[in-house]
Design a protein around this motif. Structure first.
Motif, short mmCIF file in Angstrom:
data_model
loop_
_atom_site.label_atom_id
_atom_site.label_comp_id
_atom_site.label_asym_id
_atom_site.label_seq_id
_atom_site.Cartn_x
_atom_site.Cartn_y
_atom_site.Cartn_z
N VAL A 41 7.71 -16.64 -25.86
CA VAL A 41 8.31 -17.81 -26.51
C VAL A 41 9.60 -18.22 -25.79
CG1 VAL A 41 9.52 -18.56 -28.61
CG2 VAL A 41 7.28 -17.46 -28.79
N GLU A 42 10.42 -17.24 -25.49
CA GLU A 42 11.68 -17.53 -24.79
C GLU A 42 11.43 -18.09 -23.40
OE1 GLU A 42 15.88 -15.35 -23.48
OE2 GLU A 42 14.39 -14.24 -24.63
N ASP A 79 7.77 -12.69 -28.48
CA ASP A 79 9.11 -13.25 -28.43
C ASP A 79 9.54 -13.54 -27.00
OD1 ASP A 79 9.24 -13.08 -31.18
OD2 ASP A 79 10.49 -11.28 -31.21
N THR A 135 -0.94 -13.07 -32.45
CA THR A 135 -0.21 -12.07 -33.24
C THR A 135 -1.05 -10.81 -33.45
OG1 THR A 135 -0.99 -13.27 -35.21
CG2 THR A 135 1.25 -13.72 -34.46
N ASP A 158 10.81 -19.89 -41.84
CA ASP A 158 11.47 -19.72 -40.54
C ASP A 158 11.09 -20.85 -39.59
OD1 ASP A 158 12.74 -17.45 -41.38
OD2 ASP A 158 11.36 -16.05 -40.39
N GLU A 159 9.81 -21.22 -39.59
CA GLU A 159 9.35 -22.30 -38.72
C GLU A 159 9.96 -23.63 -39.13
OE1 GLU A 159 5.00 -20.22 -37.77
OE2 GLU A 159 5.21 -21.70 -39.37
N LYS A 169 5.10 -8.03 -31.31
CA LYS A 169 6.07 -9.11 -31.53
C LYS A 169 7.06 -9.25 -30.39
CE LYS A 169 9.33 -10.94 -34.95
NZ LYS A 169 10.39 -11.23 -33.96
N ASP A 170 7.50 -8.13 -29.81
CA ASP A 170 8.50 -8.24 -28.74
C ASP A 170 7.95 -8.97 -27.51
OD1 ASP A 170 6.85 -5.96 -28.25
OD2 ASP A 170 8.30 -5.22 -26.79
N ARG A 171 6.66 -8.80 -27.23
CA ARG A 171 6.05 -9.50 -26.10
C ARG A 171 5.89 -10.99 -26.42
NH1 ARG A 171 7.67 -8.68 -22.30
NH2 ARG A 171 6.05 -9.90 -21.25
#
Length: 310
Positions: A206-207, A203, A194, A287-288, A199-201
């Motif tokens: 993660v996807e 995410d 982090t 969230d987790e 964050k977009d990278r």
């Protein structure tokens, strides 16, 4: 060698696991499959490679279970892949029957073995093996988190152009698109990712991790991943055989941990001679927790399907 590991299922995952086990000189290996000639041929091929690879592990290929007697670990990869037009319920029904039959044979001949389940749908098959074997919960473990974490680690290393040896990652939950990668606990040389990428990278990685298996299937067209799944199962086996006490994400039977009961879910587990020797509970954000609950719900659905089939 003084250790024996049986691999049930001599397909790509099983045969590659047998190769890894032998070449690391962890144990003697018994490779079982119902197709006549296949386990025998692959075991012989691996034996003929031994002088080049410089190991003295003995490999046995067989269509029966007798040679598996007194195994320390049994890795079960047997089952059919999901085929076009096949429903999830059809897949579970067929593989549950295979898992039950395999586990009952294994439990009779190796009553002290640790079972590492690889067959899909992974979390549901852990439940079948647990019930069919009658083994204590610490000796039935599912291989999913090690594979998913390895994929996450590989993608992190590729993104940041660093050594994979510097990357560490945790993926919890069920094996599939409801898995829960944890960026807060994923690091490069101890530095949380982090702090190393936006964050977009994260995410996106993660996807990609959640779809890691599907990505390989789409490329291969006629098969699925097997190098990384085999390596993941063998890492678990090595920690058990050597009593290394590695903390690895595995599908383990929960009785209150993380707020779940009577479910196999991917969590951090200490692996030693006794199998899953301890479940490590880490603090999760709201969230987790919500993501893990969603993953647990998917596993519960699979359990309900199993009940209807019983």
């Amino acid at each position: 060698m003084d250790k024996k590991v049986t691999v049930v299922g001599a397909g790509n995952v099983g045969a590659t696991a047998a190769q890894r086990l032998a070449e690391k000189e962890l144990c003697d290996v018994v490779l079982i499959d119902i197709v006549e000639g296949v386990p025998q041929g692959k075991a012989l091929d691996l034996t003929e490679a031994a002088p080049i690879e410089k190991h003295d592990a003995h490999l046995t290929g067989t269509n029966g279970y007798e040679a598996s007697e007194h195994s320390d670990i049994v890795i079960i990869t047997a089952g059919i892949p999901r085929k076009p037009g096949m429903s999830r319920d059809d897949l579970i029904s067929t593989n549950a029957k295979i898992m039950k039959d395999v586990t009952q044979h294994i439990a009779k001949l190796s009553p002290d073995a640790v079972l590492i389940i690889v067959s899909n749908p992974l979390d549901a098959m852990c439940h079948v093996a647990y019930e069919a074997s009658g083994f204590p919960k610490n000796r039935v473990i599912g291989m999913a988190g090690v594979l998913d974490s390895a994929r996450f680690r590989a993608f992190i290393a590729m993104e940041l152009d660093v050594s994979v040896e510097n990357t560490h990652a945790f993926v919890l939950g069920g094996h599939g698109d409801t898995m829960v990668p944890l960026p807060r606990y994923s690091t490069v040389a101890g530095i949380p990712i982090t702090e190393l990428m936006p964050k977009d990278r994260i995410d996106a990685l993660v996807e990609r991790t959640a779809n890691g298996g599907a990505e390989i299937v789409s490329l291969l067209k006629t098969g699925s991943a097997y190098y990384a799944p085999a390596s993941a199962a063998v890492e678990m086996a090595e920690s058990i055989l050597k009593d290394k006490k590695k903390i690895l994400p595995c599908a383990a039977y929960l009785e209150g941990e993380y707020g779940f009961n009577d479910l196999f879910i991917g969590v951090p587990v200490k692996l030693g001679t006794k199998g899953a020797e301890d479940i490590i509970e880490i603090k999760l954000t709201d969230d987790e927790k919500a993501a893990l609950e969603k993953s647990a719900s998917a596993v519960r659905e699979l359990k309900e399907v199993l009940k209807k089939l019983a």
